[in-house]
Scaffold this active site. Structure first.
Site, PDB file in Angstrom:
ATOM      1  N   SER A  48       0.788  -1.237   0.000  1.00  0.00           N
ATOM      2  CA  SER A  48       0.000   0.000   0.000  1.00  0.00           C
ATOM      3  C   SER A  48       0.817   1.282   0.000  1.00  0.00           C
ATOM      4  O   SER A  48       0.241   2.354  -0.160  1.00  0.00           O
ATOM      5  CB  SER A  48      -0.957   0.009   1.186  1.00  0.00           C
ATOM      6  N   LYS A  51       0.100   3.154  -2.968  1.00  0.00           N
ATOM      7  CA  LYS A  51      -1.130   3.951  -3.134  1.00  0.00           C
ATOM      8  C   LYS A  51      -0.817   5.445  -3.131  1.00  0.00           C
ATOM      9  O   LYS A  51      -1.441   6.219  -3.861  1.00  0.00           O
ATOM     10  CB  LYS A  51      -2.115   3.634  -2.008  1.00  0.00           C
ATOM     11  N   TYR A 176      -3.556  -2.934  -9.930  1.00  0.00           N
ATOM     12  CA  TYR A 176      -3.451  -2.774  -8.472  1.00  0.00           C
ATOM     13  C   TYR A 176      -2.516  -3.834  -7.869  1.00  0.00           C
ATOM     14  O   TYR A 176      -1.635  -3.516  -7.065  1.00  0.00           O
ATOM     15  CB  TYR A 176      -4.855  -2.829  -7.854  1.00  0.00           C
ATOM     16  N   TYR A 228      -4.370   4.172   7.868  1.00  0.00           N
ATOM     17  CA  TYR A 228      -5.759   3.693   8.028  1.00  0.00           C
ATOM     18  C   TYR A 228      -6.316   4.079   9.389  1.00  0.00           C
ATOM     19  O   TYR A 228      -6.182   5.217   9.813  1.00  0.00           O
ATOM     20  CB  TYR A 228      -5.841   2.163   7.810  1.00  0.00           C
ATOM     21  N   VAL A 246       1.404  -3.526   3.862  1.00  0.00           N
ATOM     22  CA  VAL A 246       1.466  -4.794   4.606  1.00  0.00           C
ATOM     23  C   VAL A 246       2.706  -5.619   4.268  1.00  0.00           C
ATOM     24  O   VAL A 246       2.958  -6.632   4.911  1.00  0.00           O
ATOM     25  CB  VAL A 246       0.197  -5.666   4.430  1.00  0.00           C
TER      26      VAL A 246
END
Ligand code: GLN
Length: 292
Positions: A48, A51, A176, A228, A246
């Site tokens: 991530s 992102k 992705y 998050y 992760v």
């Protein structure tokens, strides 16, 4: 921030094979100078962390209006892979580009028809930002995620239903998974973070990679949503915009000062690197990097 006792991500089977004791940190200064310690050049999949990179790439390439027509700018307070608010929220779009739902929208917006083409563009963008041309893709991790991604597939098809995703759903998912499987190291993450810290100028060369406004947008979302449902706590401790993955990586951008990349695959219950959070918070305290 959770203390000791985490484990490597298990839900993507190939990630569970990482050495949970590996730990490394790297810092890149504005002039491109690198300071590093531990496993700072050990490659891992950025997951991530990609992102935030993909967000920088699409806002710079397409402009903020077209991106934020399809994804919000607010923290969700939910786990990274949550699907529930896609149906219940009034906005009718993912809360932000750093949770899975928003990131899959961003992947769909990357130029290119196939997942492969989209990620080649992203890879070139990361190379321009960091001076690192050597990013590979961990095919085992990519295939392992693809084979087990029932939840991300559900999210992607629901995004299609909401008319938030153009093009072929499977190609967008492929983009992705490929961007998440990009192999980088803590040193490389620190270089990208330094570009954000310098408001869009590449460390060392000083070449503009993204506009100052776009750097601010990306960092604003990182500080509010980058970890998050652990973002608030980390912000209170470290006070630096950061993005976790992760795979065990975190990148953090201390404005006007330096970029940090960390690696430690042992994760807390929110999917954030335990060692990375502790190291970055400690550096922030010792070097006075806290922005607040
Ligand atoms: N590829 C991972 C997933 O979608 C990334 C999640 C993360 O790093 N938090 O589940």
């Amino acid at each position: 921030m959770a203390a000791a006792g985490g484990r490597c991500a298990q839900y993507i089977p190939a990630l569970s094979k990482a050495d949970p004791r590996a730990v490394g940190i790297a810092v890149t200064m504005a002039d491109g100078t690198l300071e590093e310690a531990g496993d700072s050049s050990l490659p891992f999949t950025i997951q991530s962390v990609s992102k935030a990179m993909a967000l920088a790439y699409v806002v710079e390439t397409l402009g903020e209006e077209s991106v934020f027509a399809r994804v919000g700018k607010e923290p969700s307070g939910d786990p990274f892979n949550s699907i529930i608010r896609l149906e219940t929220s009034q906005a009718g779009k993912p809360f932000n580009p750093l949770i899975n739902a928003g990131a899959i929208v961003v992947s769909s917006l990357m130029p290119g028809r196939t997942g492969r083409d989209k990620v080649e563009g992203l890879r070139a963008f990361i190379a321009a930002a960091t001076g690192r041309e050597d990013l590979g893709i961990d095919e085992e991790v990519r295939a392992s995620e693809n084979a087990t991604a029932n939840r991300n597939r559900s999210i992607a098809w629901f995004l299609k239903e909401l008319a938030l995703m153009d093009g072929d759903v499977e190609e967008c998912l492929e983009a992705y998974f490929r961007q998440c499987a990009l192999l980088f190291d803590a040193a490389g993450l620190s270089r990208f973070a330094a570009m954000l810290a310098m408001d869009g100028l590449a460390p060392g060369s000083g070449r503009r990679v993204i506009s100052g406004r776009n750097a601010r947008i990306v960092k604003g979302l990182m500080i509010t949503c980058g970890l998050y449902d652990g973002s608030g706590e980390f912000c209170a401790e470290a006070g630096i915009p950061a993005k976790s993955g992760v795979g065990g990586g975190i990148m953090a951008a201390a404005r006007g000062r330096l970029g940090i990349g960390s690696y430690g695959p042992s994760l807390d219950e929110r999917g954030n690197s335990i060692a990375g959070q502790l190291m970055i918070a400690r550096l922030s305290q010792e070097l006075g990097l806290h922005a607040l």
